[in-house]
Scaffold this motif. Structure first.
Motif, mmCIF file in Angstrom:
data_model
loop_
_atom_site.group_PDB
_atom_site.id
_atom_site.type_symbol
_atom_site.label_atom_id
_atom_site.label_comp_id
_atom_site.label_asym_id
_atom_site.label_seq_id
_atom_site.Cartn_x
_atom_site.Cartn_y
_atom_site.Cartn_z
ATOM 1 N N ASP A 134 -3.512 12.477 -2.139
ATOM 2 C CA ASP A 134 -4.926 12.367 -2.493
ATOM 3 C C ASP A 134 -5.825 13.136 -1.531
ATOM 4 N N ASP A 144 -4.726 4.189 3.384
ATOM 5 C CA ASP A 144 -5.044 2.765 3.525
ATOM 6 C C ASP A 144 -3.942 2.031 4.294
ATOM 7 N N GLN A 189 -6.085 12.783 1.763
ATOM 8 C CA GLN A 189 -6.506 12.057 2.968
ATOM 9 C C GLN A 189 -5.439 12.147 4.064
ATOM 10 N N LEU A 202 0.831 -1.205 0.000
ATOM 11 C CA LEU A 202 0.000 0.000 0.000
ATOM 12 C C LEU A 202 0.868 1.258 0.000
ATOM 13 N N LYS A 206 -0.785 4.592 -1.440
ATOM 14 C CA LYS A 206 -2.071 4.598 -0.730
ATOM 15 C C LYS A 206 -1.808 4.711 0.782
ATOM 16 N N TYR A 207 -1.366 5.901 1.183
ATOM 17 C CA TYR A 207 -0.869 6.090 2.546
ATOM 18 C C TYR A 207 -1.982 6.016 3.596
ATOM 19 N N ASP A 237 2.375 1.739 -3.361
ATOM 20 C CA ASP A 237 1.364 2.188 -4.325
ATOM 21 C C ASP A 237 0.898 3.612 -4.039
#
Length: 568
Positions: free
Chosen positions: A445, A39, A447, A31, A36-37, A34
């Motif tokens: 993103d 997540d 978040q 993650l 997606k920090y 990718d």
């Protein structure tokens, strides 16, 4: 008056490895890779163990004085902690009678001693009893003693209060409710001893063969040979041997005009009157605290030091390894208190035992990864590379100490870190997952997240550990060992400290948006202090960036946050 015992904790030894951790680790790393920090932050919870054990209180010594005692002259009341003697002193007047009290905790005799007296013969009367917020039972005996014993499971404890009064003056009455009443004496001496069923971090308290009450009574039997004056002299000899090693004098004279000014008032006035004698006092207070809570054979100073009157102390009273444990011991060597460090290294050695299991099972790595919190050195907790446990130049003078204690621990740290580091972008070695303590960032993103890779604190700590291992190996003639060769090779591939667009030290490997620029921690300045990788001589540009970082953080902190900022 509350009493504490540093071996009283919840919990028991067990197996705290997690065979599912390698799978969870792979998931988090993917993650992160990718991008997606958020997540990854959610998924990383799987790598955290259960909550830590909690430090417990022992109980209270309760004094109930005659109703007329509430009529004392408040203007005569004085309470102080004498740092030179490690003695609490209280004095007040009731009418024309002065009542002084003295309290001290003796390390050589393992007893808390209190003396209460009146300067008029037969003027002292009171009732004393023991109590605790922990489930317990009490009993009193004909020897003028009160026994308190813990009744619930876990680490057992006993505490015994022993009462002596002036010879031939006054009476003692033991009541059925396990209270003792003293009437018409000149003075009274109260001794409190305690014992617990804790034996070591690897023995379940239910398997302990110790009779804690017998231990207490035996200790009191040994203390019968000493008068109050002898107990106090033994206490002072022991304490002065440590405390008198260092003195500090910041001014020729104090700016104080009154002979007695409460410390709280001195702190308030410091804003307008920077009295150097207050700095001297705080300096010595720090030494007093360490001397009083960390000695050979004790547990390490925890988040409460040793002092605790709560069943659920803040943050469990545990010696958190992200900053608090280190804060307790930073002054041990500069202030000539090397003996007080012994519990710290005993603690680290114990951590390394369970930590080797954590490294092998949870991370499929060699060496040891620190597990979370005493008294059993139990739970694992995700806090980035601080799993390595022993960071910073802990080594004290002494070839034998280095060879037999420090270096084996450092070897374990090095072995783990070599396996923990993975090839990352630009051929740098990176840590993944990685956090900056208690601080979130805003991911690309939008978040909120806390888990990414190669935070500046992580890399700074690894650099410090590697440098320490290399230096230690040189002293011990081990520079050609395979471990050292691998460390040297890896050291050149560590992610460098970077400067952000605003000129500050970059806290994360990427220049993420910081939603809290005034955050209380400045962990990314570890390389500046207590580390040694940011210096004016070698990295002047990073020193300038560190100055920008401090200015960005600002100084509008609460007292607690200011202390954390200073200690970071």
């Amino acid at each position: 008056m509350f009493a504490a015992d540093d071996t009283l904790w919840t919990g028991s030894p067990g197996n705290y490895t997690n065979p599912d951790a390698p799978k969870a680790l792979s998931e988090v790393r993917k993650l992160v890779n990718d991008g997606k920090y958020a997540d990854a932050t959610t998924s990383a919870v799987k790598l955290s163990g259960e909550g830590s054990n909690a430090y417990q209180l022992l109980g209270d010594i309760n004094f109930k004085f005659h109703e007329t005692d509430v009529e004392y002259d408040e203007t005569t009341y004085r309470r102080e902690l004498d740092l030179d003697t490690a003695t609490v002193k209280v004095t007040y007047l009731i009418g024309e009678v002065e009542f002084p009290r003295q309290h001290f905790a003796s390390y050589p005799d393992q007893v808390i001693v209190s003396k209460i007296s009146g300067n008029k013969s037969g003027s002292l009367s009171f009732t004393v009893f023991l109590d605790s917020k922990i489930p317990h039972r009490t009993s009193a005996n004909a020897q003028n003693q009160i026994v308190m014993e813990k009744t619930e499971d876990g680490i057992k404890f006993s505490a015994v209060l022993d009462l002596r009064i002036s010879d031939g003056i006054g009476t003692i009455t033991v009541f059925e409710d396990n209270k003792i009443k003293v009437e018409g004496c000149d003075w009274a001496v109260i001794l409190l001893v305690a014992s617990s069923s804790f034996e070591d971090p690897f023995t379940n308290p239910s398997d302990s063969k110790k009779d804690t009450t017998i231990d207490c009574l035996n200790n009191l039997e040994q203390l019968k040979r000493y008068s109050f004056e002898q107990l106090y002299s033994r206490h002072l000899d022991d304490y002065h041997n440590l405390f008198h090693r260092v003195s500090i004098n910041l001014s020729k004279s104090s700016t104080l005009t009154d002979s007695y000014v409460p410390t709280s008032d001195r702190i308030k006035s410091f804003k307008t009157d920077e009295d150097p004698s207050l700095i001297e006092l705080l300096f010595q207070y720090g030494r007093y605290l360490l001397i009083s809570c960390s000695r050979p054979g004790t547990q390490p100073a925890n988040l409460q030091g040793i002092w605790n009157d709560k069943v659920y102390p803040p943050w469990d009273g545990a010696p958190h390894l992200n900053i608090n444990l280190q804060m307790n011991y930073w002054h041990s060597l500069p202030c000539s208190l090397h003996e007080c460090q012994e519990p710290l290294f005993d603690f680290i050695k114990n951590l390394s035992v369970n930590g080797s299991k954590t490294a092998k099972v949870n991370y499929e790595a060699n060496g040891w990864a620190r597990t979370r919190f005493p008294i059993y050195g139990l739970k694992h907790h995700l806090t980035g590379v601080r799993r390595s446990g022993l960071y910073g130049p802990w080594v004290e003078p002494g070839f034998e100490f280095l060879a037999k204690i420090a270096y084996p621990l450092l070897e374990g740290c090095g072995l783990f870190l070599l396996d923990w580091l993975i090839e990352g972008k630009d051929e740098y070695l990176q840590t993944n997952p990685s956090t900056s303590p208690e601080h979130m960032f805003t991911a690309p993103d939008g978040q909120p997240a806390s888990v990414s890779y190669s935070t500046t604190m992580d890399m700074s700590i690894i650099k410090e550990v590697f440098s320490t291992i290399i230096s230690a190996a040189q002293v011990l003639g081990k520079s050609e060992d395979n471990l050292i060769k691998k460390v040297v090779e890896s050291q050149s591939k560590l992610y460098p400290t970077q400067i952000a667009k605003d000129g500050s030290i970059m806290e994360w490997a990427q220049d993420f948006v910081d939603p809290d620029v005034h955050h209380r921690h400045i962990s990314h300045l570890f390389g500046l202090f207590p580390g040694h990788t940011i210096t004016l001589e070698e990295t002047p540009e990073l020193c300038k960036a560190a100055e920008v970082t401090l200015n960005n953080r600002g100084d509008t902190f609460s007292k607690f946050k200011t202390y954390v900022k200073i200690d970071d």
